[in-house]
Design an enzyme around this catalytic site. Structure first.
Site, PDB file in Angstrom:
ATOM      1  N   LYS A   9      22.687  24.201  51.703  1.00 25.45           N
ATOM      2  CA  LYS A   9      23.348  25.461  51.370  1.00 25.45           C
ATOM      3  C   LYS A   9      24.870  25.299  51.291  1.00 25.45           C
ATOM      4  O   LYS A   9      25.423  24.281  51.720  1.00 25.45           O
ATOM      5  CB  LYS A   9      22.966  26.516  52.417  1.00 25.45           C
ATOM      6  CG  LYS A   9      21.466  26.878  52.392  1.00 25.45           C
ATOM      7  CD  LYS A   9      21.148  28.003  53.378  1.00 25.45           C
ATOM      8  CE  LYS A   9      19.693  28.404  53.316  1.00 25.45           C
ATOM      9  NZ  LYS A   9      19.391  29.574  54.193  1.00 25.45           N
ATOM     10  N   TYR A  49      14.945  34.351  46.059  1.00 26.95           N
ATOM     11  CA  TYR A  49      14.779  35.155  47.275  1.00 26.95           C
ATOM     12  C   TYR A  49      14.082  36.496  47.009  1.00 26.95           C
ATOM     13  O   TYR A  49      14.264  37.447  47.771  1.00 26.95           O
ATOM     14  CB  TYR A  49      16.131  35.373  47.952  1.00 26.95           C
ATOM     15  CG  TYR A  49      16.615  34.143  48.710  1.00 26.95           C
ATOM     16  CD1 TYR A  49      15.872  33.599  49.758  1.00 26.95           C
ATOM     17  CD2 TYR A  49      17.825  33.529  48.382  1.00 26.95           C
ATOM     18  CE1 TYR A  49      16.308  32.481  50.453  1.00 26.95           C
ATOM     19  CE2 TYR A  49      18.270  32.400  49.077  1.00 26.95           C
ATOM     20  CZ  TYR A  49      17.506  31.890  50.115  1.00 26.95           C
ATOM     21  OH  TYR A  49      17.937  30.776  50.801  1.00 26.95           O
ATOM     22  N   ARG A 102      19.241  22.389  61.956  1.00 29.81           N
ATOM     23  CA  ARG A 102      19.943  23.624  62.328  1.00 29.81           C
ATOM     24  C   ARG A 102      20.388  23.579  63.789  1.00 29.81           C
ATOM     25  O   ARG A 102      21.466  24.065  64.142  1.00 29.81           O
ATOM     26  CB  ARG A 102      19.042  24.836  62.049  1.00 29.81           C
ATOM     27  CG  ARG A 102      18.888  25.137  60.549  1.00 29.81           C
ATOM     28  CD  ARG A 102      17.711  26.056  60.286  1.00 29.81           C
ATOM     29  NE  ARG A 102      17.684  26.568  58.912  1.00 29.81           N
ATOM     30  CZ  ARG A 102      16.660  27.237  58.393  1.00 29.81           C
ATOM     31  NH1 ARG A 102      15.575  27.469  59.123  1.00 29.81           N
ATOM     32  NH2 ARG A 102      16.702  27.683  57.146  1.00 29.81           N
ATOM     33  N   ASN A 112      22.804  28.851  57.832  1.00 28.55           N
ATOM     34  CA  ASN A 112      21.960  27.915  58.586  1.00 28.55           C
ATOM     35  C   ASN A 112      21.664  26.620  57.839  1.00 28.55           C
ATOM     36  O   ASN A 112      20.649  25.973  58.063  1.00 28.55           O
ATOM     37  CB  ASN A 112      20.679  28.619  59.048  1.00 28.55           C
ATOM     38  CG  ASN A 112      19.898  29.168  57.870  1.00 28.55           C
ATOM     39  OD1 ASN A 112      20.247  28.904  56.714  1.00 28.55           O
ATOM     40  ND2 ASN A 112      18.841  29.905  58.140  1.00 28.55           N
ATOM     41  N   HIS A 115      17.687  25.159  53.201  1.00 27.69           N
ATOM     42  CA  HIS A 115      16.485  25.910  52.823  1.00 27.69           C
ATOM     43  C   HIS A 115      15.347  24.927  52.609  1.00 27.69           C
ATOM     44  O   HIS A 115      15.564  23.845  52.065  1.00 27.69           O
ATOM     45  CB  HIS A 115      16.705  26.688  51.515  1.00 27.69           C
ATOM     46  CG  HIS A 115      15.405  27.164  50.899  1.00 27.69           C
ATOM     47  ND1 HIS A 115      14.787  28.331  51.288  1.00 27.69           N
ATOM     48  CD2 HIS A 115      14.582  26.591  49.978  1.00 27.69           C
ATOM     49  CE1 HIS A 115      13.646  28.473  50.604  1.00 27.69           C
ATOM     50  NE2 HIS A 115      13.501  27.434  49.810  1.00 27.69           N
ATOM     51  N   GLU A 126       9.428  27.368  43.457  1.00 26.82           N
ATOM     52  CA  GLU A 126      10.852  27.070  43.656  1.00 26.82           C
ATOM     53  C   GLU A 126      11.269  25.784  42.930  1.00 26.82           C
ATOM     54  O   GLU A 126      12.366  25.703  42.391  1.00 26.82           O
ATOM     55  CB  GLU A 126      11.148  26.968  45.160  1.00 26.82           C
ATOM     56  CG  GLU A 126      11.005  28.318  45.866  1.00 26.82           C
ATOM     57  CD  GLU A 126      11.084  28.217  47.387  1.00 26.82           C
ATOM     58  OE1 GLU A 126      11.250  27.096  47.921  1.00 26.82           O
ATOM     59  OE2 GLU A 126      10.983  29.273  48.054  1.00 26.82           O
TER      60      GLU A 126
HETATM   61  P1  IDP Z   1      13.998  30.438  56.505  1.00 25.54           P
HETATM   62  O1  IDP Z   1      15.166  29.967  55.657  1.00 25.54           O
HETATM   63  O2  IDP Z   1      14.039  29.832  57.882  1.00 25.54           O
HETATM   64  O3  IDP Z   1      12.676  30.296  55.816  1.00 25.54           O
HETATM   65  P2  IDP Z   1      13.813  33.295  55.912  1.00 25.54           P
HETATM   66  O4  IDP Z   1      13.261  34.303  56.856  1.00 25.54           O
HETATM   67  O5  IDP Z   1      12.976  32.900  54.738  1.00 25.54           O
HETATM   68  O6  IDP Z   1      14.239  31.997  56.776  1.00 25.54           O
HETATM   69  O7  IDP Z   1      15.205  33.860  55.394  1.00 25.54           O
HETATM   70  C1  IDP Z   1      15.859  33.272  54.302  1.00 25.54           C
HETATM   71  C2  IDP Z   1      17.317  33.105  54.639  1.00 25.54           C
HETATM   72  O8  IDP Z   1      17.926  34.379  54.800  1.00 25.54           O
HETATM   73  C3  IDP Z   1      17.600  32.384  55.961  1.00 25.54           C
HETATM   74  O9  IDP Z   1      17.566  30.982  55.847  1.00 25.54           O
HETATM   75  C4  IDP Z   1      18.981  32.900  56.320  1.00 25.54           C
HETATM   76  O10 IDP Z   1      19.993  32.219  55.564  1.00 25.54           O
HETATM   77  C5  IDP Z   1      18.903  34.342  55.831  1.00 25.54           C
HETATM   78  N1  IDP Z   1      18.469  35.249  56.910  1.00 25.54           N
HETATM   79  C6  IDP Z   1      17.233  35.363  57.454  1.00 25.54           C
HETATM   80  N2  IDP Z   1      17.192  36.309  58.397  1.00 25.54           N
HETATM   81  C7  IDP Z   1      18.453  36.800  58.475  1.00 25.54           C
HETATM   82  C8  IDP Z   1      19.050  37.827  59.282  1.00 25.54           C
HETATM   83  O11 IDP Z   1      18.409  38.470  60.111  1.00 25.54           O
HETATM   84  N3  IDP Z   1      20.382  38.062  59.071  1.00 25.54           N
HETATM   85  C9  IDP Z   1      21.113  37.371  58.146  1.00 25.54           C
HETATM   86  N4  IDP Z   1      20.590  36.405  57.367  1.00 25.54           N
HETATM   87  C10 IDP Z   1      19.263  36.123  57.526  1.00 25.54           C
HETATM   88 MG    MG Z   2      12.021  31.220  53.991  1.00 23.76          MG
END
Ligand code: IDP
Ligand code: MG
Length: 155
Positions: A9, A49, A102, A112, A115, A126
């Protein structure tokens, strides 16, 4: 063999961590099947997304992911999707275990670093979004020493 889409990212690229993060995947034994530095357009971010469209963090997520380049990768290996998710750690980097990407490099739930596709259907979708030109097809000689050729690589 399974393929997964990995994105380093904008925070990973801007913090100069691309090489170290890629090394985590490479040293684990995943094959790089495609790789490029690219900007994500708002349209691509929206498609990628799509599942999060209704979430409160969605606008911020799209803004973040389109703000600066990412390194897009297709990685390949047996159970590559689950293996990569385990290497990445939990979504919230503060709660991610030490030893994960992470957990070792991040402090944020949104910034974080990485992805990874969360299942076979997402991976196919994707990879098609980020690499419409297809992946690079080649023989990865290291697989003969990363896996047991008799048990795991039999055709
Ligand atoms: P993942 O990347 O671990 O699969 P997902 O739930 O798919 O997590 O969420 C996609 C991305 O959205 C996350 O990697 C993070 O960058 C962002 N994200 C997820 N939850 C939150 C939140 O509660 N606040 C802000 N950003 C979030
Ligand atoms: Mg995800």
């Amino acid at each position: 063999m399974e393929r997964t889409l990995i994105l380093l990212k904008p925070d990973a690229v801007q913090r100069g961590l691309s090489g170290q993060i890629l090394a985590r995947f490479e040293q684990k034994g995943l094959k790089i099947a495609a790789m490029k530095l690219m900007n994500i357009s708002p349209d691509l971010a929206a498609k990628h997304y799509e599942a999060h469209k209704e979430r409160p963090f969605y606008p911020g997520l799209v803004k973040f992911m389109t703000s600066s380049p990412v390194v897009a990768l297709v990685l390949e290996g047996i159970d590559a999707i689950a293996v990569c998710r385990n290497l990445m750690g939990k979504t919230n980097a503060r709660e991610s275990a030490p030893g994960t990407i992470r957990g070792d490099f991040g402090m944020s739930r949104s910034y974080n670093l990485v992805h990874g596709s969360d299942g076979p259907e997402a991976a196919t979708r994707e990879i098609g979004l980020f690499f419409p030109e297809g992946v690079v097809s080649f023989d990865y000689a290291a697989f003969n020493w990363i896996y047991d050729p008799v048990e795991e690589l039999k055709k």
